[in-house]
Scaffold this active site. Sequence first.
Site, mmCIF file in Angstrom:
data_model
loop_
_atom_site.group_PDB
_atom_site.id
_atom_site.type_symbol
_atom_site.label_atom_id
_atom_site.label_comp_id
_atom_site.label_asym_id
_atom_site.label_seq_id
_atom_site.Cartn_x
_atom_site.Cartn_y
_atom_site.Cartn_z
ATOM 1 N N GLY A 1 0.824 -1.197 0.000
ATOM 2 C CA GLY A 1 0.000 0.000 0.000
ATOM 3 C C GLY A 1 0.864 1.256 0.000
ATOM 4 O O GLY A 1 1.955 1.299 -0.588
ATOM 5 N N SER A 2 0.376 2.293 0.686
ATOM 6 C CA SER A 2 1.020 3.618 0.629
ATOM 7 C C SER A 2 2.405 3.655 1.244
ATOM 8 O O SER A 2 3.132 4.643 1.062
ATOM 9 C CB SER A 2 0.131 4.654 1.319
ATOM 10 O OG SER A 2 -1.084 4.807 0.606
ATOM 11 N N VAL A 3 2.784 2.610 1.977
ATOM 12 C CA VAL A 3 4.154 2.549 2.488
ATOM 13 C C VAL A 3 5.138 2.622 1.335
ATOM 14 O O VAL A 3 6.254 3.170 1.468
ATOM 15 C CB VAL A 3 4.354 1.254 3.316
ATOM 16 C CG1 VAL A 3 5.828 1.024 3.610
ATOM 17 C CG2 VAL A 3 3.574 1.319 4.610
ATOM 18 N N LYS B 1 4.937 4.435 -1.267
ATOM 19 C CA LYS B 1 5.037 5.767 -1.883
ATOM 20 C C LYS B 1 6.383 6.418 -1.588
ATOM 21 O O LYS B 1 6.813 7.329 -2.315
ATOM 22 C CB LYS B 1 3.901 6.650 -1.379
ATOM 23 C CG LYS B 1 2.528 6.211 -1.874
ATOM 24 C CD LYS B 1 1.421 7.046 -1.271
ATOM 25 C CE LYS B 1 0.054 6.574 -1.777
ATOM 26 N NZ LYS B 1 -1.064 7.331 -1.154
#
Length: 714
Positions: free
Chosen positions: A428-430, A432
């Site tokens: 997920g957004s980790v 980014k």
Amino acid sequence: MSRRHPPEPARPAPVRGRPTTPPVRPAARRAGGAAGGAVPPSAAPSAAPRGGPRRAATTRSTPTAAPSAIRRLPAGASPPGAGRAGARQTVAPRLALDHGGSRRAAPEPARSRRPTAARVGAAPLRRPVRPGPLRRTLRLANPARRLTAGFAALAALLAVLGGRLVQLQGVDGQQLAKRAQDQRLRTFDLPSLRGEITDRDGNVLAYSVEVRDIVADPTMVKDPARTAHALTGLLPMPEATLRAELSRTGTRNVLLARGLTPAEASRVKDAHLAGIFSQSDTRRLYPAHSVAANLVGFAGRDGTGLAGIEHEFNTQLAGRSGVVVAEGGRGGQLIPGTVHRQTESVPGSTVQLTIDEDMQFVTQTALAGAVQRSGAKGGQAVVLDRRTGEVLALAVVPTFDAQQAQDGDVTRSTPLGNPAVSDVFEPGSVNKMVTFAAALEAGLIGPSTVLEVPGSIKVADRIVHDAWSHGLVRYTATGVVAKSSNVGTLMVAQRLGPQTFDRYLRKFGLGSKTGIELPNESGGLLPSLDRWSGSTFGNLPIGQGLSMTILQMAGMYQAVANDGLRIQPRIVRAVVGPDGGRSEPVPPAEVQVISPQTAKTLRYMLEAVVQAKGGTAPSATIDSYLVAGKTGTAQQPDPGCGCYSKTNYWATFAGMAPADDPRLVVGVMIDSPRAGLHGGAIAAPTFRQIMAYGLKQRAIPPTGAPVPSFTLSG
């Protein structure tokens, strides 16, 4: 017509008291005339039947009276008994050649007849009694010949036995003695004591002790019932079961008890029960039980490592078994004083891990609490030393008890592996962080770069939205990170281009194994650039469409914490031999992913996620410490529809502290928490609990730096 015979005249009875004369043999009639004297009338041949050939015949003799009682028969008269009876008693004479060459009748041998006593006044004589069988005289063999034959046979037997004895004792004596000894000799293993597994401070996580196994040879047990009763109370087995085991057939080795202490085995030995023996063995003990069980693993009852470090370092831990060659008894036990050759065993080496037992316990406890509170399927967490890449803790939930696994007290549903290195998830957004690290390194953006972010963006044939609805907003690059905007991140990724972005993904270690000293590690899933579709570049920058392990996720943030230098994580600190020699692993590979300045700038932007108002992880803050990190909430693939699920997520958080001089890196993943519990709500608080203890336990003081100011919108 039948021939009529005249009536037979009556024979005169012999005179009582006078001896009878022996029967007169008939003289043979010579062919063509008489030879010798005249034939007595009583022996004259009877007339031959009419029409038949004339042949000499003799008549069986009958007892006669004395010579004075013999009377002559008139010519042509037949003697008494002639006729049918007389005809039956005539036999053909035997013919023989006399000295002159003429044929003559051979005399018949005399036949003894029992004389009949004459009775005065008796009328006709009774029928003569027929003679009985002749009795043969038994002639004994010559004893001298028998003794000679017996002696010769005995002498021959003794000669054969003597020759065989000379062969066995003289010629083949040594060879046969050696063969007999070889049949008695047996090889007994001297098991080596398996090495210990300890944490970084020497706290024992696994070790072995000497134990005794009680075995029985049913063929030597004379009274199973009495023996079973005597063993009751000495062994942890009911008497009925013991009696059944001792009565088994077709085997000479029955295990009655395993893992007894030497004192317990000594009490069994003192009972002096026939067919009951004690065998030396070792038992593996795991005093921490479930703490670090996924790392330590466990060994089987035979001492072979089956999982974790026990499996990966089985050769070093096992040592080298010794051998004893000695004579064995009937029950297979070694006979004292008969040792012919002995090779001593070499104990196994000690494997020292990088983990801290207390840190491991706290990490497991915090993770288990988060999984329970959120109703999740499970979770993973890792703690790294940012300067060395050493793993200080690596936890999974659910886990198992290593002691129960070693004793075989587990079920098929018990998770005996280590998902922290073998299972993957979408971060997920980790993920980014990789997009902004590459853009900062390339000079495409700065922390205060303003981006006009719409509510959605089209990538190829897909439209990507933010997690919340909004119109066009002006976010700084720091604001995009702090608020975890999908649209703003994809706008930055488009400035990079697919090739540059793919290169940085791989520089951060994604798509390849870390090389940690644990079995069954996965390298994650990262599609090669030539297999990207149009929408792939719309997924990867925001952490969807690729997968990684918890170690890979924490490893990316270790590089940012370590001024851009990524060090492959390690879990083995040293191997200490039985002689005390210390062998340290080869230093892990290092990769400079980004410059130190880029890493420092990126840490500042990641602080905004936790410290800034409006960030997604205020629950990760720790009093007096600066914390930097990133939340993540990734949809899980749904095999049923071939799409992403709208209910199942992975909640993640990865961060470091102190942010201005990081010492520890912690990564957390919660699998399928209840709806509404995203990374900032469940993973970030778990991070805070683990990191707060780590900072205190490692005596890492706060830097005292003030919380920086952040500009999230322009």
